[in-house]
Design a protein around this motif. Sequence first.
Motif, PDB file in Angstrom:
ATOM      1  N   GLY A   1       0.901  -1.218  -0.107  1.00 16.42           N
ATOM      2  CA  GLY A   1      -0.066  -0.020  -0.055  1.00 16.42           C
ATOM      3  C   GLY A   1       0.810   1.228   0.026  1.00 16.42           C
ATOM      4  O   GLY A   1       0.639   2.215  -0.841  1.00 16.42           O
ATOM      5  N   VAL A   2       2.001   1.123   0.868  1.00 17.96           N
ATOM      6  CA  VAL A   2       3.085   2.341   0.822  1.00 17.96           C
ATOM      7  C   VAL A   2       3.539   2.507  -0.508  1.00 17.96           C
ATOM      8  O   VAL A   2       3.547   3.905  -1.067  1.00 17.96           O
ATOM      9  CB  VAL A   2       3.656   2.434   2.090  1.00 17.96           C
ATOM     10  N   ASN A   3       4.039   1.578  -1.116  1.00 12.91           N
ATOM     11  CA  ASN A   3       4.597   1.535  -2.600  1.00 12.91           C
ATOM     12  C   ASN A   3       3.530   2.085  -3.605  1.00 12.91           C
ATOM     13  O   ASN A   3       4.030   2.866  -4.453  1.00 12.91           O
ATOM     14  CB  ASN A   3       4.976   0.100  -2.858  1.00 12.91           C
ATOM     15  N   SER A   4       2.400   1.928  -3.500  1.00 11.37           N
ATOM     16  CA  SER A   4       1.208   2.143  -4.440  1.00 11.37           C
ATOM     17  C   SER A   4       1.024   3.692  -4.061  1.00 11.37           C
ATOM     18  O   SER A   4       1.016   4.450  -5.088  1.00 11.37           O
ATOM     19  CB  SER A   4      -0.137   1.582  -4.051  1.00 11.37           C
ATOM     20  N   LEU A   5       1.225   4.077  -2.882  1.00 15.01           N
ATOM     21  CA  LEU A   5       1.065   5.599  -2.630  1.00 15.01           C
ATOM     22  C   LEU A   5       2.009   6.282  -3.100  1.00 15.01           C
ATOM     23  O   LEU A   5       1.902   7.283  -3.707  1.00 15.01           O
ATOM     24  CB  LEU A   5       0.725   5.598  -1.122  1.00 15.01           C
ATOM     25  N   ALA A   6       3.215   5.618  -2.885  1.00 17.44           N
ATOM     26  CA  ALA A   6       4.703   6.397  -3.541  1.00 17.44           C
ATOM     27  C   ALA A   6       4.878   6.454  -4.848  1.00 17.44           C
ATOM     28  O   ALA A   6       4.995   7.381  -5.546  1.00 17.44           O
ATOM     29  CB  ALA A   6       5.793   5.586  -2.951  1.00 17.44           C
ATOM     30  N   LEU A   7       4.015   5.441  -5.617  1.00 20.25           N
ATOM     31  CA  LEU A   7       4.023   5.591  -7.068  1.00 20.25           C
ATOM     32  C   LEU A   7       3.224   6.749  -7.572  1.00 20.25           C
ATOM     33  O   LEU A   7       3.325   7.276  -8.572  1.00 20.25           O
ATOM     34  CB  LEU A   7       3.583   4.350  -7.496  1.00 20.25           C
ATOM     35  N   LEU A   8       2.069   6.764  -6.970  1.00 18.03           N
ATOM     36  CA  LEU A   8       0.961   7.786  -7.265  1.00 18.03           C
ATOM     37  C   LEU A   8       1.667   9.119  -7.104  1.00 18.03           C
ATOM     38  O   LEU A   8       1.180  10.091  -7.652  1.00 18.03           O
ATOM     39  CB  LEU A   8      -0.251   7.635  -6.510  1.00 18.03           C
ATOM     40  N   CYS A   9       2.474   9.314  -5.833  1.00 16.42           N
ATOM     41  CA  CYS A   9       3.075  10.518  -5.536  1.00 16.42           C
ATOM     42  C   CYS A   9       3.981  11.003  -6.574  1.00 16.42           C
ATOM     43  O   CYS A   9       4.559  11.966  -6.507  1.00 16.42           O
ATOM     44  CB  CYS A   9       3.543  10.691  -4.182  1.00 16.42           C
ATOM     45  N   CYS A  10       4.610   9.957  -7.285  1.00 16.20           N
ATOM     46  CA  CYS A  10       5.609  10.025  -8.396  1.00 16.20           C
ATOM     47  C   CYS A  10       5.169  10.484  -9.702  1.00 16.20           C
ATOM     48  O   CYS A  10       6.077  11.028 -10.250  1.00 16.20           O
ATOM     49  CB  CYS A  10       6.522   8.821  -8.464  1.00 16.20           C
ATOM     50  N   LEU A  11       3.809  10.445  -9.720  1.00 15.43           N
ATOM     51  CA  LEU A  11       3.330  11.095 -10.808  1.00 15.43           C
ATOM     52  C   LEU A  11       3.714  12.339 -11.331  1.00 15.43           C
ATOM     53  O   LEU A  11       4.125  12.927 -12.383  1.00 15.43           O
ATOM     54  CB  LEU A  11       1.899  10.929 -11.118  1.00 15.43           C
ATOM     55  N   PRO A  12       3.607  13.239 -10.135  1.00 11.61           N
ATOM     56  CA  PRO A  12       4.019  14.887 -10.474  1.00 11.61           C
ATOM     57  C   PRO A  12       5.607  14.873 -10.079  1.00 11.61           C
ATOM     58  O   PRO A  12       5.852  14.481  -9.165  1.00 11.61           O
ATOM     59  CB  PRO A  12       3.098  15.754  -9.426  1.00 11.61           C
ATOM     60  N   VAL A  13       6.354  15.397 -11.179  1.00 11.34           N
ATOM     61  CA  VAL A  13       7.768  15.229 -10.910  1.00 11.34           C
ATOM     62  C   VAL A  13       8.275  15.992  -9.811  1.00 11.34           C
ATOM     63  O   VAL A  13       9.298  15.681  -8.778  1.00 11.34           O
ATOM     64  CB  VAL A  13       8.425  15.857 -12.221  1.00 11.34           C
TER      65      VAL A  13
END
Length: 128
Positions: free
Chosen positions: A24-36
């Motif tokens: 879940g944390v990894n998915s959240l980090a991935l979503l937060c990586c979308l904006p540079v």
Amino acid sequence: MVSALRVAWRAIRDAYGELFLLAGVNSLALLCCLPVVTLPPALAGAAFVTHRVAHGEAFVPRDFWTGFREYFWRSWKLALPSLIGWALLAINLQFYANQTNAYLRMVVILWAFAGFVWLALQFYLFPL
């Protein structure tokens, strides 16, 4: 050697025990990586959470946001030299690839190797 195996086994056991929360944390980090703009702090937040897991501490998903906020500017200070390194590698690769001299074109191999080493170092950037 035995103590190293104990540490490795404990890390595997803890990672499995926290697998779904870490996913879940990894998915959240991935979503937060979308904006540079939030890419380095998101990676720092994920590294903060995995550091807690590696040291046997309990965590909740909001610890990601704690690490995100706490290391926001420090993560950018760490990511900027990395980005500059990537830019320099790309410039050198392009420069030597466009040379007409065959010996100078072979320098591309050295820069490609430097790029692989630089990539390998990036995996240790935020954990360190």
